[in-house]
Motif scaffolding. Structure first.
Motif, mmCIF file in Angstrom:
data_model
loop_
_atom_site.group_PDB
_atom_site.id
_atom_site.type_symbol
_atom_site.label_atom_id
_atom_site.label_comp_id
_atom_site.label_asym_id
_atom_site.label_seq_id
_atom_site.Cartn_x
_atom_site.Cartn_y
_atom_site.Cartn_z
ATOM 1 N N ASP A 126 0.865 -1.190 0.000
ATOM 2 C CA ASP A 126 0.000 0.000 0.000
ATOM 3 C C ASP A 126 0.898 1.235 0.000
ATOM 4 O O ASP A 126 1.569 1.525 0.993
ATOM 5 C CB ASP A 126 -0.905 -0.008 1.233
ATOM 6 C CG ASP A 126 -1.941 1.110 1.206
ATOM 7 O OD1 ASP A 126 -1.772 2.073 0.434
ATOM 8 O OD2 ASP A 126 -2.923 1.027 1.979
ATOM 9 N N THR A 127 0.903 1.959 -1.107
ATOM 10 C CA THR A 127 1.790 3.121 -1.242
ATOM 11 C C THR A 127 1.385 4.283 -0.354
ATOM 12 O O THR A 127 2.143 5.240 -0.229
ATOM 13 C CB THR A 127 1.823 3.595 -2.707
ATOM 14 O OG1 THR A 127 0.477 3.865 -3.145
ATOM 15 C CG2 THR A 127 2.438 2.538 -3.607
ATOM 16 N N ARG A 140 5.072 -0.065 1.416
ATOM 17 C CA ARG A 140 4.678 1.120 0.669
ATOM 18 C C ARG A 140 5.438 1.274 -0.658
ATOM 19 O O ARG A 140 5.264 2.255 -1.371
ATOM 20 C CB ARG A 140 4.857 2.378 1.531
ATOM 21 C CG ARG A 140 6.295 2.765 1.788
ATOM 22 C CD ARG A 140 6.411 3.766 2.942
ATOM 23 N NE ARG A 140 5.611 4.948 2.720
ATOM 24 C CZ ARG A 140 6.043 6.076 2.159
ATOM 25 N NH1 ARG A 140 7.298 6.150 1.759
ATOM 26 N NH2 ARG A 140 5.257 7.113 2.016
ATOM 27 N N ASP A 143 1.594 -1.027 -4.590
ATOM 28 C CA ASP A 143 0.277 -1.490 -4.172
ATOM 29 C C ASP A 143 0.137 -2.982 -4.454
ATOM 30 O O ASP A 143 0.452 -3.453 -5.548
ATOM 31 C CB ASP A 143 -0.834 -0.731 -4.920
ATOM 32 C CG ASP A 143 -0.959 0.706 -4.443
ATOM 33 O OD1 ASP A 143 -0.673 0.963 -3.255
ATOM 34 O OD2 ASP A 143 -1.354 1.575 -5.245
ATOM 35 N N LYS A 147 -5.010 -4.061 -2.424
ATOM 36 C CA LYS A 147 -5.221 -2.638 -2.690
ATOM 37 C C LYS A 147 -5.720 -2.421 -4.127
ATOM 38 O O LYS A 147 -6.540 -1.526 -4.376
ATOM 39 C CB LYS A 147 -3.895 -1.889 -2.474
ATOM 40 C CG LYS A 147 -3.967 -0.390 -2.744
ATOM 41 C CD LYS A 147 -4.786 0.322 -1.689
ATOM 42 C CE LYS A 147 -4.794 1.837 -1.918
ATOM 43 N NZ LYS A 147 -3.438 2.421 -1.801
ATOM 44 N N GLN A 148 -5.254 -3.236 -5.060
ATOM 45 C CA GLN A 148 -5.609 -3.041 -6.464
ATOM 46 C C GLN A 148 -6.987 -3.591 -6.818
ATOM 47 O O GLN A 148 -7.604 -3.148 -7.778
ATOM 48 C CB GLN A 148 -4.561 -3.698 -7.367
ATOM 49 C CG GLN A 148 -3.179 -3.068 -7.277
ATOM 50 C CD GLN A 148 -2.204 -3.696 -8.257
ATOM 51 O OE1 GLN A 148 -2.485 -3.821 -9.441
ATOM 52 N NE2 GLN A 148 -1.043 -4.113 -7.769
#
Length: 219
Positions: A126-127, A140, A143, A147-148
């Motif tokens: 997760d960026t 980070r 992603d 998350k995608q």
């Protein structure tokens, strides 16, 4: 020599290291993996998502909307740089060199351990995470799958893995991607334990069988 100047692995050792990473992670074993020569790489994707079969009437041509067209797209992969460092005592190095096992110890040890970290990045990356911990600084970098994914999701609302939840997931899956023969569930260790408990608690022959063979689950 087992090393290049600067401690880099030789080409053949690099492949072995990657193979160890893949073999050490059930998730990576199911992913498409390629050694690419450039920092970016494109993969063409295409497939049929709608109706392709129509009635065939003699001497009547299909309407234009009855001619199936594949959905074309591309996925661009951008490589990320990661580094695994280790500190080994002089006595350990001396013993492993004497036994001729230094490279095996390093490749298998770091390869297996780094596979766990790569799996975390692939799933939980997760960026937007703050760089407050070493784990966050790793996650980070890109992603991950969770998350995608934005469509065809099921919110378990904090519930444990159970048969009803798995049924909801299967129902939510689009028909064009559904294949019972190739269907697999990927979950955490705790998720597997919760599922085994749910099945073995059923007052049926299946529950008795699941209780006896809980450690043989293929999830």
């Amino acid at each position: 020599s087992d090393f290049t100047p600067g401690g880099l692995l030789l080409p053949a050792q690099q492949k072995t290291f990657v193979d160890v990473q893949i073999e050490s992670s059930p998730l990576l074993q199911r992913c498409r993996t390629e050694i690419i020569p450039t920092p970016t790489y494109e993969i063409d994707k295409w497939g049929f998502t709608g109706q392709v079969l129509h009635s065939d009437e003699e001497a009547v041509a299909n309407a234009s909307n009855a001619i199936a067209s594949p959905v074309m797209s591309k996925v661009t992969h951008v490589t990320k740089r990661y580094r695994a460092e280790t500190a080994i005592t002089y006595d350990t190095i001396k013993r492993t060199i004497a036994n001729g096992n230094l490279m095996n110890v390093l490749v298998k040890g770091l390869g297996g351990a780094s596979a766990r970290d790569l799996t975390k990045v692939a799933l939980r990356g997760d960026t937007t995470l703050p760089a407050t911990t070493e784990l966050n600084r790793l996650l980070r970098t890109q992603d991950g799958f969770l998350k995608q994914i934005t469509t065809n999701t099921v919110d378990a609302l904090g519930a444990r893995v159970n048969l009803d939840l798995l049924d909801q997931m299967r129902i939510q899956m689009p028909d064009e991607y559904y294949s019972q023969d190739g269907l697999e569930y990927l979950t955490t260790k705790n998720g597997l334990i919760h599922f085994e408990q749910a099945v073995s608690a059923r007052a049926t022959e299946l529950g008795d069988q699941a209780f006896r063979s809980a450690n043989e689950s293929s999830f």
